[in-house]
Design a protein around this motif. Structure first.
Motif, PDB file in Angstrom:
ATOM      1  N   PRO A   1     -16.764  27.310  -7.238  1.00 14.78           N
ATOM      2  CA  PRO A   1     -16.721  26.062  -8.002  1.00 14.78           C
ATOM      3  C   PRO A   1     -16.034  26.236  -9.353  1.00 14.78           C
ATOM      4  O   PRO A   1     -16.051  27.315  -9.943  1.00 14.78           O
ATOM      5  N   CYS A   2     -15.430  25.154  -9.813  1.00 13.06           N
ATOM      6  CA  CYS A   2     -14.758  25.144 -11.113  1.00 13.06           C
ATOM      7  C   CYS A   2     -15.224  23.895 -11.858  1.00 13.06           C
ATOM      8  O   CYS A   2     -14.669  22.810 -11.663  1.00 13.06           O
ATOM      9  N   PRO A   3     -16.273  24.029 -12.691  1.00 12.08           N
ATOM     10  CA  PRO A   3     -16.857  22.862 -13.360  1.00 12.08           C
ATOM     11  C   PRO A   3     -15.838  22.053 -14.153  1.00 12.08           C
ATOM     12  O   PRO A   3     -14.954  22.603 -14.800  1.00 12.08           O
ATOM     13  N   ASP A   4     -15.956  20.744 -14.054  1.00 16.17           N
ATOM     14  CA  ASP A   4     -15.162  19.760 -14.805  1.00 16.17           C
ATOM     15  C   ASP A   4     -13.694  19.679 -14.411  1.00 16.17           C
ATOM     16  O   ASP A   4     -12.946  18.912 -14.995  1.00 16.17           O
ATOM     17  N   ILE A   5     -13.233  20.425 -13.412  1.00 16.01           N
ATOM     18  CA  ILE A   5     -11.809  20.387 -13.079  1.00 16.01           C
ATOM     19  C   ILE A   5     -11.402  19.017 -12.529  1.00 16.01           C
ATOM     20  O   ILE A   5     -10.286  18.563 -12.747  1.00 16.01           O
ATOM     21  N   ASP A   6     -12.313  18.332 -11.834  1.00 18.84           N
ATOM     22  CA  ASP A   6     -11.989  17.026 -11.274  1.00 18.84           C
ATOM     23  C   ASP A   6     -11.898  15.937 -12.333  1.00 18.84           C
ATOM     24  O   ASP A   6     -11.334  14.877 -12.083  1.00 18.84           O
TER      25      ASP A   6
ATOM     26  N   ALA B   1      -5.188  24.568 -18.516  1.00 18.73           N
ATOM     27  CA  ALA B   1      -4.208  25.585 -18.907  1.00 18.73           C
ATOM     28  C   ALA B   1      -4.320  26.734 -17.920  1.00 18.73           C
ATOM     29  O   ALA B   1      -5.367  26.953 -17.314  1.00 18.73           O
ATOM     30  N   LEU B   2      -3.219  27.445 -17.738  1.00 16.42           N
ATOM     31  CA  LEU B   2      -3.218  28.632 -16.907  1.00 16.42           C
ATOM     32  C   LEU B   2      -3.077  29.839 -17.821  1.00 16.42           C
ATOM     33  O   LEU B   2      -2.155  29.895 -18.632  1.00 16.42           O
ATOM     34  N   ASP B   3      -3.998  30.768 -17.711  1.00 13.68           N
ATOM     35  CA  ASP B   3      -3.946  32.001 -18.488  1.00 13.68           C
ATOM     36  C   ASP B   3      -3.244  33.033 -17.632  1.00 13.68           C
ATOM     37  O   ASP B   3      -3.836  33.630 -16.736  1.00 13.68           O
TER      38      ASP B   3
ATOM     39  N   VAL C   1      -7.611  29.676 -14.449  1.00 12.07           N
ATOM     40  CA  VAL C   1      -7.459  28.287 -14.863  1.00 12.07           C
ATOM     41  C   VAL C   1      -8.491  28.037 -15.956  1.00 12.07           C
ATOM     42  O   VAL C   1      -9.674  28.334 -15.793  1.00 12.07           O
ATOM     43  N   LEU C   2      -8.037  27.513 -17.085  1.00  9.89           N
ATOM     44  CA  LEU C   2      -8.921  27.179 -18.198  1.00  9.89           C
ATOM     45  C   LEU C   2      -9.144  25.671 -18.190  1.00  9.89           C
ATOM     46  O   LEU C   2      -8.182  24.900 -18.258  1.00  9.89           O
TER      47      LEU C   2
ATOM     48  N   VAL D   1     -18.217  18.500 -22.934  1.00  8.91           N
ATOM     49  CA  VAL D   1     -18.935  18.352 -24.195  1.00  8.91           C
ATOM     50  C   VAL D   1     -18.411  19.317 -25.249  1.00  8.91           C
ATOM     51  O   VAL D   1     -19.040  19.571 -26.244  1.00  8.91           O
ATOM     52  N   GLY D   2     -17.256  19.879 -25.056  1.00 11.98           N
ATOM     53  CA  GLY D   2     -16.686  20.802 -26.026  1.00 11.98           C
ATOM     54  C   GLY D   2     -17.141  22.227 -25.775  1.00 11.98           C
ATOM     55  O   GLY D   2     -17.732  22.539 -24.753  1.00 11.98           O
ATOM     56  N   GLY D   3     -16.848  23.079 -26.702  1.00 17.62           N
ATOM     57  CA  GLY D   3     -17.247  24.467 -26.541  1.00 17.62           C
ATOM     58  C   GLY D   3     -16.155  25.295 -25.889  1.00 17.62           C
ATOM     59  O   GLY D   3     -14.995  24.902 -25.807  1.00 17.62           O
ATOM     60  N   ILE D   4     -16.542  26.432 -25.387  1.00 19.13           N
ATOM     61  CA  ILE D   4     -15.614  27.361 -24.753  1.00 19.13           C
ATOM     62  C   ILE D   4     -15.198  26.809 -23.395  1.00 19.13           C
ATOM     63  O   ILE D   4     -16.046  26.353 -22.619  1.00 19.13           O
ATOM     64  N   PRO D   5     -13.904  26.845 -23.075  1.00 21.44           N
ATOM     65  CA  PRO D   5     -13.456  26.319 -21.780  1.00 21.44           C
ATOM     66  C   PRO D   5     -14.028  27.116 -20.611  1.00 21.44           C
ATOM     67  O   PRO D   5     -14.307  28.310 -20.725  1.00 21.44           O
ATOM     68  N   ASN D   6     -14.222  26.421 -19.486  1.00 18.83           N
ATOM     69  CA  ASN D   6     -14.607  27.097 -18.254  1.00 18.83           C
ATOM     70  C   ASN D   6     -13.419  27.889 -17.747  1.00 18.83           C
ATOM     71  O   ASN D   6     -12.280  27.437 -17.828  1.00 18.83           O
ATOM     72  N   ARG D   7     -13.676  29.074 -17.225  1.00 24.99           N
ATOM     73  CA  ARG D   7     -12.622  29.935 -16.670  1.00 24.99           C
ATOM     74  C   ARG D   7     -12.856  30.039 -15.171  1.00 24.99           C
ATOM     75  O   ARG D   7     -13.931  30.439 -14.741  1.00 24.99           O
ATOM     76  N   CYS D   8     -11.850  29.663 -14.401  1.00 26.29           N
ATOM     77  CA  CYS D   8     -11.941  29.686 -12.945  1.00 26.29           C
ATOM     78  C   CYS D   8     -10.758  30.472 -12.401  1.00 26.29           C
ATOM     79  O   CYS D   8      -9.625  30.266 -12.827  1.00 26.29           O
ATOM     80  N   THR D   9     -11.021  31.348 -11.467  1.00 29.79           N
ATOM     81  CA  THR D   9      -9.936  32.081 -10.832  1.00 29.79           C
ATOM     82  C   THR D   9      -9.398  31.261  -9.673  1.00 29.79           C
ATOM     83  O   THR D   9     -10.159  30.699  -8.891  1.00 29.79           O
TER      84      THR D   9
END
Length: 139
Positions: free
Chosen positions: A84-89, A95-97, A113-114, A119-127
């Motif tokens: 899962p990649c929270p909030d991607i939808d 951004a792509l790292d 994928v960032l 709600v702000g804060g550190i971006p979710n990181r998904c491979t």
């Protein structure tokens, strides 16, 4: 300034609410059949500086989240997340790292994928893995 851009916080909130209601209206009723995505069987690459947008793609066969990355004028690549990649939808930007992948990405390679949190804060990181270049159907 763009004349079509809302200038007040209440106008921005109203626009967000209208967009949310429009999206919620799309999710009701019978699900539409998912069109299979045709991918090139050749190894295809793109430079990360060529990315000019992204959009949601139909989920994978086992529910994996997918997205299209637009490069150039008519080229799209399909990426699939590992898990899962929270909030991607719901995100308006990603951004792509590619620090470890270099300046280009090719079919079969992985990228981080960032996704900004809602709600702000550190971006979710998904491979995610680059599945390949999308072949557009001939008209």
């Amino acid at each position: 300034m763009n004349p079509s851009t809302p200038h007040s916080p209440s106008a921005a909130l109203l626009g967000t609410l209208a967009a949310s209601l429009a999206l919620a209206g799309c999710t009701q009723g019978e699900p539409e059949p998912i069109e299979p995505v045709a991918l090139s069987s050749e190894r295809q690459c793109f430079f990360t500086r060529q990315i000019n947008g992204y959009s949601e793609a139909p989920d994978g066969p086992r529910g994996e989240e997918r997205l299209y990355v637009n490069t150039g004028v008519n080229d799209r690549y399909l990426l699939e997340t590992f898990g899962p990649c929270p909030d991607i939808d719901w995100s308006f930007s990603i951004a792509l790292d590619s620090r470890f992948a270099g300046t280009s990405l090719c079919s079969g390679e992985t990228v981080t994928v960032l996704v900004p949190q809602s709600v702000g804060g550190i971006p979710n990181r998904c491979t995610a893995r680059v599945l390949g270049k999308v072949i557009e159907p001939s008209s």
